[in-house]
Design a protein around this motif. Structure first.
Motif, PDB file in Angstrom:
ATOM      1  N   LEU A 298      79.716  44.986  50.712  1.00 24.20           N
ATOM      2  CA  LEU A 298      78.867  44.566  51.829  1.00 24.20           C
ATOM      3  C   LEU A 298      78.598  43.076  51.665  1.00 24.20           C
ATOM      4  O   LEU A 298      78.507  42.592  50.550  1.00 24.20           O
TER       5      LEU A 298
ATOM      6  N   PHE B  63      76.080  39.812  53.374  1.00 26.89           N
ATOM      7  CA  PHE B  63      75.080  39.465  54.372  1.00 26.89           C
ATOM      8  C   PHE B  63      74.969  37.965  54.513  1.00 26.89           C
ATOM      9  O   PHE B  63      75.061  37.225  53.542  1.00 26.89           O
TER      10      PHE B  63
ATOM     11  N   ALA C 221      72.716  39.221  59.839  1.00 26.54           N
ATOM     12  CA  ALA C 221      73.101  40.622  59.690  1.00 26.54           C
ATOM     13  C   ALA C 221      73.837  40.863  58.379  1.00 26.54           C
ATOM     14  O   ALA C 221      74.308  39.935  57.726  1.00 26.54           O
ATOM     15  N   ALA C 222      73.887  42.137  58.015  1.00 27.62           N
ATOM     16  CA  ALA C 222      74.718  42.564  56.890  1.00 27.62           C
ATOM     17  C   ALA C 222      75.924  43.272  57.469  1.00 27.62           C
ATOM     18  O   ALA C 222      75.832  43.911  58.505  1.00 27.62           O
ATOM     19  N   GLU C 223      77.038  43.132  56.777  1.00 31.86           N
ATOM     20  CA  GLU C 223      78.276  43.676  57.321  1.00 31.86           C
ATOM     21  C   GLU C 223      78.993  44.463  56.223  1.00 31.86           C
ATOM     22  O   GLU C 223      79.033  44.034  55.076  1.00 31.86           O
ATOM     23  N   CYS C 224      79.497  45.612  56.614  1.00 31.11           N
ATOM     24  CA  CYS C 224      80.251  46.403  55.642  1.00 31.11           C
ATOM     25  C   CYS C 224      81.710  45.959  55.705  1.00 31.11           C
ATOM     26  O   CYS C 224      82.414  46.236  56.662  1.00 31.11           O
ATOM     27  N   LEU C 225      82.140  45.198  54.716  1.00 34.03           N
ATOM     28  CA  LEU C 225      83.516  44.688  54.728  1.00 34.03           C
ATOM     29  C   LEU C 225      84.504  45.742  54.299  1.00 34.03           C
ATOM     30  O   LEU C 225      85.658  45.716  54.696  1.00 34.03           O
TER      31      LEU C 225
ATOM     32  N   ALA D 164      70.871  47.396  53.817  1.00 39.31           N
ATOM     33  CA  ALA D 164      72.213  47.922  54.098  1.00 39.31           C
ATOM     34  C   ALA D 164      72.802  48.553  52.846  1.00 39.31           C
ATOM     35  O   ALA D 164      73.420  49.623  52.897  1.00 39.31           O
TER      36      ALA D 164
END
Lengths: 339, 586
Positions: free
Chosen positions: B438, B440, B444-448, B479
Motif C-alpha cells: 500500500l 499513501f 489517499a492511500a492506494e493498494c498497489l 488502509a
C-alpha cells in the motif's frame, strides 16, 4: 473420450516435453507454466490416452510391473517367490491431485469401512498409489499447500510411499511422472519442488489469428461430435504412439559421445546451475529426444533442443528478478554452442 | 468486413434487442449449459436477484435440479462418499451421492462465491472440466456463482471465473422484462447441434480476443458457443453477424484487459471501468504501458535493516504484543490438514477424519453393556464413540507494506525506503510469506498490490511508485489496518510494515493541518493496536523522529529507525560479500 493429442495446435514445446517425459520416466516430470486456457490440462489428459496399455500384476492394488521385480510391492514379491504372477493389461493412469487434498487422500489411509465393519486392518490406497507407473497431475501446483508438497517431495525422490500412521506400517512403490501446471504470477514454487520436475516449459496463447482460429475450430468440432473427431485423428495418434513405443525400446541403446558430455557440462557451468542434477537431466532428455528421432547417438542438436526445458528452472535466481530465465538460457546456448 | 465491428459496443443489434442482456445470458446458458459453464452474478441478495433467478429457473425443465451449495460444505457431501454413520447402522457400506452429482442436468448455485476457498473451487472446476464425478459417473451441470463481494479484492476464485462464460453486475439485472418461454428454449436446445458456424465468424471472434487482450482460448470458445446458442434460439440455420456481436458483447467485453487499438475510441467509458474491476489480476507485464518511471528504486545495498526483522516479527517475539490472544499467531487448529495433534470427540461433518483406534478405544468399555441389548455382532460402535483427528495448520503469513510516498518522504529517503522494502521482500521470499503493498500520498492511500506470493510483481509495483504530495498518515494507517483485518478474516496471519517519516499534514477528513493530522494518525494507530495486528514502524526521516516512535508505541508496534548508511562504506562491505552483490545485480 479425451481430446486427441495430435489435434492440439501450436504448443509444440509443451507437447515435445510431455512426449520426452513419457519416453524417459526417469526425468520425473514436466512443469508447465502459463496462463489459463492455453490447453495445459487438455494436453496432459490427451497424452495418457495416447500411451499404450501396460502389463500389470492381476489383483495388485498398485498395478505392479511384472517385468521389473525390483519395484514389486510386498504382496507381489511374496507371490512371485511362490510362483508365477498373473498379468493383465491396464491403461496408463493419470491421477489428478486436487488443491486442498488431505494427506489421507494423498498418502492413503486405513480403510474405515473394513476396520469398523469387520475389524480388519486394510490399507486404502491414496492418490500416490493410484498414480504408480502413470502420471500425477497437479493443476495450479504453485498454490499447493506446503504439507502436501512435503509428502510429494519425499515420494517423488524415493519412488516409494512409506505409510506410518493410524497403526499401519507399510511401504509401496509409487513411481510416477509428476506433471504440474500453474501461473508463476500467482505464486512462487518452492525450489525443492521445482527441482523435482525434470523439464520446465512455458506456454503462451498463440498470438496469430489463424492459429487461434484453428484451436477453436478443432475444439468445437470435438465438442460437437467427440467420437467422429477422435476417429479422424486416430491414425495420427496411432503413428505417434508407435513412435513413442519405438523410442522407449531404443532408449537404452543410445550412446552419448564424450564431446556431448563435455558440452552439457559446459552449458551447465555457464548457467551456474546448482548440483549435478541439471547435467543429468539434460543428458537424459537429450537421449530421449535422440531415441524419439530414431538416432543412434545423441547429437549436438538434441542437446541444444533440450537445454532450455531442462535447465531454465534450475538457474540460481534472485526472487525479485523477474527477467525471464529463458532469455538467459538462450544467451548461454548461443555462447557455448557457438564456441 | 472489419473483424472488429464497433456496433456491438454501441448497443444492441437487431437480434440483440429482443431481450435484455441478462435475459440473453440466462437463455443462452439454458440452451448450452455445459458448453457455457455458467454465470457469475456480482450482486448482493435482494428482490431483483431473486426475481432473476426465479425467471432463470423457469427456462429449465421442471424436474431439473437447482441446488445451493453453502460455503462450509464438506468434501463428503460435495463429492459423495461413504456415509459412515449409516454404514455402521446398516452394517454394510452405504454410499451417499454428492451435491454436485445431484445437480446433474441442472444448476449448481454457489452462495457467497467470493468467500469460496480456492480448494473448493478447484474441486468444482475439476468436475466441470471432466464432467465425471468422484464416483466416475458422468455428470453435466452449469454453475451460477453468486458473488456478493463489495471491494475489488473480494472476487470469486480466478480458476472458477475462467470457466464461467458470463458475468453479470447488479446494474445489469433486469426488472420485469420479457423472457423466452421454456418451450422456445427446449426447441433451441434440440436445434443447437445443427447450427453451422463458418470460418469467418471464428476469425472475427479470435481477432477480437486478440484486440481486447484476452489470452485464454476458453473465452473464444465460449463466444462461439454463445453465438451458436443465440442462433439456435432465433431458429437460424447458421451463425450470422448479429449472433457474433451479441456473443462478443456478453462474453468477451467483460474479459477485456486492454482497449482495442482502434482509430476511433468505440468503447464506452463505463465498460473499461467494469473490465478493470473484473480482471484486476490480469494486468500482465506485457500489457503494461512503458511509462517513464518517476522514481527509481535505490539499490538494495543502500539501506541496512536489522536482519531477520520479519522473522522475529512473524514469530511474535519482535513487536510488543498484548497479553490477550496468547499462542503463536501463525498456527490454527484444523480438522482437515496440517500436522497431527491428537483427537477429540466429535461428529464426522465437514470432512473430519475419524481416528479409528481412538474410536474403538472409546467404545471398548461399553461393549459388555451393549451386547446385552443387541446380540450377534462382535463390536457395537455408536456415534457418540466417534473420535475425530485434529491437526495443527500453519496459517499463511501476509506482510503488508505501507509506504509513505509523500513529498517529505520523497525528499528524505523514499528511494532508500524502497530499497529497504526490497530487502524485506527478499526475507519474505525465504519465509514464503505473501506480500501486499500500500502507498499513501496526496489525499489517499492506494493498494498497489493485493496480497500475492509473486514477489516479482511486488518489486515492479514498488519501482513504479512515484513520490510527492502531502502526507495523509492517518489514511495510510487506516488502509493498512483494513487490509490486515480482511486478511485475518480469510484465515491468514497479517502483519504491517509501515515506512514513514512521520510528517503527517493531512487529517482523516482530507483537510490540511499538522496538529490535527498527527492526532488522527495516533488515533488510527491505536485502532491497529486494538485490532491486535502485529506491526513494525520504520522511521525513514534523516534523524530519529520522536513522533514516529510515539506512533509505533500507539500501534503496539516495534520501532525501527532506518539507519543512515554511508553508501561508500556499504559498497565496501558488499564487495567483500561478492556473491550477494552478484545475485542482487543480476
Amino acid at each position: 473420450m479425451a481430446f486427441p493429442f495430435s489435434a492440439i495446435v501450436g504448443q509444440n514445446e509443451m507437447m515435445n516435453a510431455l512426449i520426452i517425459a513419457a519416453i524417459e520416466p526417469k526425468l520425473s516430470g514436466v512443469l508447465i507454466f502459463g496462463d489459463r486456457g492455453t490447453g495445459k490440462s487438455t494436453a496432459v489428459r490427451a497424452l495418457a490416452a495416447l500411451l499404450p496399455d501396460m502389463a500389470a500384476v492381476t489383483g495388485c492394488i498398485y498395478a505392479c510391473d511384472p517385468g521389473d521385480s525390483s519395484s514389486l510391492c510386498e504382496t507381489c514379491r511374496a507371490n512371485q517367490l511362490k510362483g508365477h504372477l498373473l498379468t493383465h493389461r491396464v491403461a496408463v493412469p493419470v491421477v489428478d491431485l486436487p488443491l486442498g487434498a488431505t494427506e489421507d487422500r494423498v498418502i492413503g489411509a486405513l480403510n474405515l469401512e473394513r476396520a469398523l465393519a469387520d475389524g480388519t486392518k486394510v490399507f486404502e490406497p491414496g492418490l500416490l498409489a493410484r498414480a504408480h507407473r502413470g502420471f500425477l497431475y497437479i493443476d495450479e501446483v504453485n498454490l499447493l499447500e506446503d504439507h502436501i508438497v512435503d509428502v510429494l517431495l519425499d515420494v517423488a525422490a524415493s519412488g516409494e510411499n512409506v505409510v506410518e500412521r493410524e497403526g499401519m506400517s507399510l511401504r509401496h512403490p509409487a513411481r510416477f511422472v509428476l506433471i504440474g501446471s500453474g501461473n508463476p504470477e500467482e505464486g512462487e514454487l518452492r525450489p525443492q519442488l521445482l527441482d523435482r520436475f525434470g523439464l520446465c516449459v512455458e506456454v503462451r496463447t498463440p498470438t496469430d489469428i489463424p492459429t487461434r482460429v484453428e484451436v477453436v475450430r478443432r475444439r468445437d468440432a470435438y465438442d460437437r461430435d467427440p467420437a467422429a473427431f477422435c476417429e479422424t485423428w486416430r491414425p495420427a495418434d496411432m503413428a505417434l504412439r508407435d513412435k513413442i513405443v519405438l523410442a522407449k525400446a531404443k532408449l537404452s541403446a543410445i550412446t552419448v559421445p564424450d564431446a556431448i558430455l563435455e558440452q552439457a557440462a559446459k552449458i551447465c557451468l555457464a548457467l551456474g546451475t546448482d548440483g549435478l542434477r541439471g547435467e543429468l537431466t539434460l543428458l537424459r532428455a537429450a537421449r530421449a529426444l535422440a531415441a524419439y528421432e530414431q538416432a543412434d547417438a545423441v547429437k549436438l542438436e538434441h542437446l541444444r533442443a533440450m537445454t532450455a526445458p531442462a535447465l531454465r528452472h534450475r538457474l540460481r535466481r534472485d526472487p525479485l528478478d523477474d527477467s525471464l530465465a529463458s532469455t538467459r538460457v538462450e544467451r548461454a546456448v548461443a555462447e557455448v554452442f557457438a564456441a | 468486413m472489419s473483424p472488429f465491428d464497433p456496433d456491438w459496443a454501441h448497443g444492441p443489434e437487431p437480434s440483440g434487442s429482443l431481450y435484455e442482456d441478462a435475459v440473453w445470458v440466462a437463455a443462452l446458458l439454458a440452451i448450452d449449459p455445459v458448453g457455457l459453464g455458467g454465470i457469475s452474478i456480482r450482486s448482493w441478495s435482494g428482490p431483483v436477484r431473486d426475481l432473476y433467478l426465479a425467471n432463470l429457473k423457469k427456462l429449465y425443465p421442471a424436474a431439473a435440479a437447482f441446488k445451493k451449495m453453502p460455503l462450509h460444505i464438506g468434501d463428503d457431501r460435495m463429492l459423495g462418499g461413504l456415509d459412515l454413520p449409516a454404514t455402521l447402522a446398516a452394517g454394510r457400506p452405504v454410499l451417499s451421492k454428492g451435491l454436485i452429482a445431484e445437480c446433474d442436468g441442472g444448476i449448481l448455485l454457489l452462495a457467497m462465491a467470493e468467500r469460496l476457498s480456492a480448494e473448493t473451487a478447484a474441486r468444482v472446476c475439476a468436475v466441470m472440466d471432466t464432467q465425471i464425478d468422484a464416483q466416475q459417473r458422468p455428470v453435466a451441470f452449469a454453475v451460477i456463482a453468486l458473488d456478493e463481494g463489495c471491494d475489488a479484492d473480494e472476487a470469486i476464485p480466478a480458476a472458477l471465473q475462467e470457466r464461467l462464460a458470463f458475468t453479470l453486475a447488479a446494474t445489469g439485472l433486469p426488472g420485469d422484462v420479457a423472457w423466452p418461454s421454456a418451450e422456445v428454449i427446449e426447441t433451441a436446445r434440440q436445434s443447437l447441434p445443427s447450427v453451422q458456424a463458418g470460418d469467418e465468424p471464428l476469425g472475427q471472434i479470435c481477432a477480437l480476443c486478440e484486440m481486447l487482450g484476452i489470452g485464454s482460448m476458453r473465452a473464444a470458445l465460449f463466444a462461439l458457443r454463445a453465438a451458436r446458442a443465440a442462433a439456435a434460439l432465433l431458429g437460424k440455420p447458421a451463425i450470422d453477424n448479429a449472433d457474433i456481436n451479441l456473443a462478443c458483447r456478453l462474453v468477451l467485453a467483460p474479459r477485456a484487459t486492454q482497449m482495442p487499438t482502434m482509430p476511433d475510441d468505440a468503447q464506452p467509458e463505463d465498460q473499461t471501468a467494469a473490465e478493470q474491476q473484473a480482471s484486476p489480476e490480469q494486468s500482465e507485464p506485457h500489457t503494461e504501458r512503458e511509462e517513464p518511471l518517476q522514481d527509481r528504486v535505490a539499490d538494495a545495498e543502500k539501506t541496512v535493516l536489522p536482519p531477520a526483522l520479519l522473522a522475529a516479527l512473524a514469530a511474535g517475539t519482535g513487536p510488543k504484543r498484548l497479553a490477550r490472544g496468547a499462542g503463536k499467531s501463525g498456527d490454527k487448529v484444523s480438522l482437515l490438514r496440517g500436522r497431527p495433534r491428537g483427537t477429540r470427540r466429535g461428529d464426522l461433518r465437514g470432512g473430519a477424519r475419524l481416528s479409528v483406534l481412538d474410536t474403538l478405544r472409546a467404545a471398548a468399555p461399553w461393549q459388555a453393556l451393549r451386547q446385552r441389548d443387541t446380540t450377534g455382532r462382535k463390536l457395537i460402535i455408536r456415534s457418540e464413540d466417534f473420535r475425530i483427528k485434529i491437526y495443527k495448520e500453519a496459517a499463511e503469513t501476509v506482510a503488508i507494506f505501507v509506504v509513505d510516498a509523500s513529498g517529505s518522504a520523497a525528499v528524505n529517503r523514499l528511494a532508500e525506503a524502497k530499497g529497504a522494502v526490497q530487502l524485506l521482500l527478499a526475507q519474505c521470499y525465504v519465509r514464503r510469506n505473501q506480500v501486499a503493498l500500500l502507498a499513501f500520498r496526496g489525499r489517499a492511500a492506494e493498494c498497489l498490490l493485493p496480497p500475492t506470493s509473486a514477489l516479482a510483481r511486488a518489486k515492479r509495483a514498488l519501482a513504479a511508485l512515484p513520490g510527492g504530495g502531502p502526507t495523509p498518515l492517518a489514511t495510510g494507517i487506516q488502509a493498512g489496518r483494513q487490509l490486515a483485518e480482511a486478511e485475518k478474516r480469510k484465515g491468514r496471519a497479517p502483519f504491517l510494515v509501515m515506512l514513514t517519516d512521520g510528517g503527517a499534514n493531512i487529517g482523516r477528513d482530507g483537510k490540511a493541518g499538522r496538529a490535527a493530522a498527527a492526532e488522527d494518525a495516533l488515533a488510527a494507530a491505536k485502532l491497529c493496536r486494538a485490532a491486535q495486528i502485529s506491526a513494525v514502524v520504520v522511521d525513514t526521516s534523516p534523524r530519529r523522529q520522536a513522533f514516529v516512535a510515539r506512533l509505533a508505541d500507539a500501534m503496539g508496534a516495534r520501532y525501527a529507525p532506518l539507519p543512515y548508511a554511508d553508501p561508500a562504506r556499504l559498497t565496501r562491505i558488499v564487495e567483500q560479500q561478492g556473491g550477494w552483490r552478484a545475485s542482487s545485480a543480476a
